[in-house]
Design a protein around this motif. Structure first.
Motif, mmCIF file in Angstrom:
data_model
loop_
_atom_site.group_PDB
_atom_site.id
_atom_site.type_symbol
_atom_site.label_atom_id
_atom_site.label_comp_id
_atom_site.label_asym_id
_atom_site.label_seq_id
_atom_site.Cartn_x
_atom_site.Cartn_y
_atom_site.Cartn_z
ATOM 1 N N GLN A 66 -34.776 112.738 75.816
ATOM 2 C CA GLN A 66 -36.070 112.562 76.456
ATOM 3 C C GLN A 66 -36.877 113.854 76.277
ATOM 4 O O GLN A 66 -36.495 114.903 76.790
ATOM 5 C CB GLN A 66 -35.908 112.264 77.951
ATOM 6 C CG GLN A 66 -37.208 112.222 78.730
ATOM 7 C CD GLN A 66 -38.076 111.043 78.324
ATOM 8 O OE1 GLN A 66 -37.680 109.887 78.456
ATOM 9 N NE2 GLN A 66 -39.279 111.327 77.827
ATOM 10 N N ARG A 285 -46.176 114.824 86.989
ATOM 11 C CA ARG A 285 -46.101 113.687 86.082
ATOM 12 C C ARG A 285 -44.784 113.672 85.317
ATOM 13 O O ARG A 285 -44.213 112.604 85.070
ATOM 14 C CB ARG A 285 -47.309 113.708 85.142
ATOM 15 C CG ARG A 285 -48.595 113.328 85.862
ATOM 16 C CD ARG A 285 -49.845 113.810 85.165
ATOM 17 N NE ARG A 285 -51.024 113.408 85.927
ATOM 18 C CZ ARG A 285 -51.466 114.050 87.013
ATOM 19 N NH1 ARG A 285 -50.829 115.145 87.438
ATOM 20 N NH2 ARG A 285 -52.526 113.630 87.663
ATOM 21 N N ARG A 288 -42.119 112.359 87.752
ATOM 22 C CA ARG A 288 -42.189 110.898 87.919
ATOM 23 C C ARG A 288 -41.589 110.184 86.713
ATOM 24 O O ARG A 288 -40.887 109.173 86.855
ATOM 25 C CB ARG A 288 -43.643 110.471 88.141
ATOM 26 C CG ARG A 288 -44.192 110.835 89.508
ATOM 27 C CD ARG A 288 -45.448 110.043 89.826
ATOM 28 N NE ARG A 288 -46.586 110.413 88.991
ATOM 29 C CZ ARG A 288 -47.478 111.334 89.298
ATOM 30 N NH1 ARG A 288 -47.350 112.039 90.424
ATOM 31 N NH2 ARG A 288 -48.511 111.573 88.514
ATOM 32 N N LEU A 289 -41.852 110.713 85.528
ATOM 33 C CA LEU A 289 -41.270 110.113 84.324
ATOM 34 C C LEU A 289 -39.751 110.175 84.358
ATOM 35 O O LEU A 289 -39.064 109.185 84.078
ATOM 36 C CB LEU A 289 -41.794 110.834 83.086
ATOM 37 C CG LEU A 289 -41.112 110.451 81.766
ATOM 38 C CD1 LEU A 289 -41.468 109.019 81.371
ATOM 39 C CD2 LEU A 289 -41.477 111.421 80.656
ATOM 40 N N VAL A 291 -37.650 110.503 86.916
ATOM 41 C CA VAL A 291 -37.079 109.623 87.940
ATOM 42 C C VAL A 291 -37.062 108.182 87.445
ATOM 43 O O VAL A 291 -36.063 107.462 87.573
ATOM 44 C CB VAL A 291 -37.863 109.742 89.263
ATOM 45 C CG1 VAL A 291 -37.440 108.637 90.247
ATOM 46 C CG2 VAL A 291 -37.634 111.111 89.893
ATOM 47 N N ASP A 292 -38.164 107.751 86.841
ATOM 48 C CA ASP A 292 -38.245 106.381 86.350
ATOM 49 C C ASP A 292 -37.256 106.135 85.211
ATOM 50 O O ASP A 292 -36.514 105.133 85.223
ATOM 51 C CB ASP A 292 -39.673 106.090 85.883
ATOM 52 C CG ASP A 292 -39.828 104.684 85.347
ATOM 53 O OD1 ASP A 292 -39.618 103.732 86.124
ATOM 54 O OD2 ASP A 292 -40.131 104.526 84.149
ATOM 55 N N GLN A 293 -37.226 107.030 84.242
ATOM 56 C CA GLN A 293 -36.337 106.838 83.095
ATOM 57 C C GLN A 293 -34.872 106.870 83.505
ATOM 58 O O GLN A 293 -34.064 106.049 83.036
ATOM 59 C CB GLN A 293 -36.591 107.922 82.033
ATOM 60 C CG GLN A 293 -37.903 107.796 81.294
ATOM 61 C CD GLN A 293 -37.905 106.675 80.267
ATOM 62 O OE1 GLN A 293 -37.895 105.507 80.630
ATOM 63 N NE2 GLN A 293 -37.947 107.032 78.989
ATOM 64 N N THR A 295 -33.579 106.237 86.439
ATOM 65 C CA THR A 295 -33.283 105.034 87.224
ATOM 66 C C THR A 295 -33.041 103.850 86.304
ATOM 67 O O THR A 295 -32.107 103.051 86.503
ATOM 68 C CB THR A 295 -34.438 104.730 88.200
ATOM 69 O OG1 THR A 295 -34.611 105.847 89.092
ATOM 70 C CG2 THR A 295 -34.146 103.477 89.017
ATOM 71 N N ARG A 296 -33.865 103.745 85.274
ATOM 72 C CA ARG A 296 -33.666 102.689 84.288
ATOM 73 C C ARG A 296 -32.315 102.860 83.577
ATOM 74 O O ARG A 296 -31.608 101.880 83.321
ATOM 75 C CB ARG A 296 -34.808 102.704 83.263
ATOM 76 C CG ARG A 296 -36.139 102.219 83.809
ATOM 77 C CD ARG A 296 -37.291 102.503 82.845
ATOM 78 N NE ARG A 296 -38.528 101.969 83.373
ATOM 79 C CZ ARG A 296 -39.003 100.755 83.123
ATOM 80 N NH1 ARG A 296 -38.315 99.942 82.313
ATOM 81 N NH2 ARG A 296 -40.124 100.334 83.643
ATOM 82 N N ASN A 299 -29.444 101.828 85.809
ATOM 83 C CA ASN A 299 -29.441 100.377 86.049
ATOM 84 C C ASN A 299 -29.344 99.553 84.765
ATOM 85 O O ASN A 299 -29.480 98.327 84.808
ATOM 86 C CB ASN A 299 -30.703 99.979 86.821
ATOM 87 C CG ASN A 299 -30.727 100.545 88.222
ATOM 88 O OD1 ASN A 299 -29.677 100.781 88.831
ATOM 89 N ND2 ASN A 299 -31.915 100.788 88.750
ATOM 90 N N GLU A 301 -31.403 99.277 82.376
ATOM 91 C CA GLU A 301 -32.674 98.620 82.057
ATOM 92 C C GLU A 301 -33.294 99.291 80.827
ATOM 93 O O GLU A 301 -32.992 100.452 80.515
ATOM 94 C CB GLU A 301 -33.634 98.736 83.247
ATOM 95 C CG GLU A 301 -33.141 98.028 84.503
ATOM 96 C CD GLU A 301 -34.034 98.322 85.705
ATOM 97 O OE1 GLU A 301 -34.927 99.187 85.581
ATOM 98 O OE2 GLU A 301 -33.828 97.697 86.757
ATOM 99 N N ARG A 304 -38.449 103.404 78.772
ATOM 100 C CA ARG A 304 -39.848 103.406 78.347
ATOM 101 C C ARG A 304 -40.043 104.437 77.235
ATOM 102 O O ARG A 304 -39.302 105.405 77.127
ATOM 103 C CB ARG A 304 -40.756 103.726 79.529
ATOM 104 C CG ARG A 304 -40.659 102.705 80.659
ATOM 105 C CD ARG A 304 -41.411 103.188 81.885
ATOM 106 N NE ARG A 304 -42.834 103.313 81.625
ATOM 107 C CZ ARG A 304 -43.654 104.067 82.349
ATOM 108 N NH1 ARG A 304 -43.186 104.805 83.332
ATOM 109 N NH2 ARG A 304 -44.938 104.118 82.066
#
Length: 312
Positions: A66, A285, A288-289, A291-293, A295-296, A299, A301, A304
């Motif tokens: 990332q 920002r 936030r990216l 945490v989202d990545q 978490t995906r 899980n 998922e 992004r």
């Protein structure tokens, strides 16, 4: 399967990170653990290339890289160090706000002659002059992705006459037409300001060459917040030294621009040292990216902003 995550922001400072992963802070110093156990590598931001790529060939359990940059050309050039099956994700969206702000800043500062006023202030001279405004100008944005769209957001209050959007492929958006790259030669002569926001690819490397610049109208301004090699430096020097064009550059080729390079003293050229991304807007920002990545990732998922998967 390894679950270690290396990140250049101390994990204890990021709220909302998912459980089930082992987080380590790494910003280019001594390795915090065995690189072979790293599953997600968040590339250190604003570090030399040799630092960012140093652990890659030892990260045999790696599943995700990332970046915290929108451009990933430096990483893609070193994918021979990476095992197959690793997803490379960029930081699309993280730098939109900051980079678009700088694009507007460079445009306004160059048009209104701010560098000259700063020099006059240093010499104690009160020297006024008539300068072009951004209002009533035609602005062409080359590279109409997230950053290009954010630049247009910030142009809206400045009463520009027209915004022309250009991207690799044409399409229609809520704002209007995005012209394909093939139409660029016909569009350039109408632009007072050309803002480069395109990624560096084989297609865009050297895109702004002598022929491109020759199509720009006399007195036009070129603003580059993309990547230095998008522009042919020698061709640009020829145009600015003649006084026909001006330029505002956050990126250059070579970069860093070495002392004594003719761009430093070229007339009508404003240079900032690749600071489009690093501002106070970056950190929240980026967090936030992540945490989202992550978490995906936990899980299972889809991630992004996947640019590519190695070996695919």
């Amino acid at each position: 399967m390894t679950q270690d995550v290396w990140m250049p922001i101390p994990p204890e400072e990021i709220k909302g990170l998912p459980e089930g992963l082992d987080y380590s802070f790494w910003d280019g110093g001594a390795f915090p653990g065995d690189p072979a156990d790293c599953a997600v590598y968040v590339v250190p931001y604003m570090k030399p290339l040799e630092v960012r790529t140093r652990p890659l060939e030892r990260m045999t359990g790696l599943r995700v890289i990332q970046t915290l940059t929108a451009g990933v050309d430096d990483i893609t050039a070193n994918l021979s160090l990476v095992a197959p099956g690793v997803q490379l994700c960029n930081a699309r969206g993280v730098h939109d706000t900051s980079t678009a702000e700088l694009a507007l800043t460079l445009t306004l500062a160059s048009l209104r002659g701010i560098p000259g006023f700063v020099r006059a202030q240093e010499e104690g001279r009160w020297q006024g002059e008539f300068r072009p405004a951004l209002a009533d100008r035609n602005v062409l944005i080359l590279g109409y992705g997230a950053i290009g769209s954010a630049i247009e957001d910030r142009l809206a209050p400045f009463e520009v006459e027209r915004v022309t959007r250009v991207a690799r492929s044409g399409r229609t958006t809520a704002r209007g037409v995005v012209h394909p790259l093939t139409e660029l030669p016909q569009l350039l002569p109408e632009a007072d300001v050309v803002i480069l926001a395109t990624p560096l690819t084989d297609e865009t490397r050297g895109l702004v060459d002598a022929a491109f610049l020759a199509r720009m109208k006399d007195g036009a301004l070129l603003v580059n917040i993309a990547r230095g090699p998008v522009v042919d430096t020698d061709a640009l020097l020829s145009e600015v030294e003649s006084g026909r064009l001006t330029a505002a550059l956050d990126v250059t080729d070579p970069e860093p621009l070495p002392p004594g390079h003719p761009l430093w003293r070229a007339p009508g050229v404003l240079i900032t040292p690749h600071v489009g991304g690093p501002s106070s807007a970056f950190r929240p920002r980026a967090e936030r990216l992540l945490v989202d990545q992550l978490t995906r990732f936990v899980n299972h998922e889809p991630l992004r902003h996947v640019v590519l998967t190695t070996g695919a």
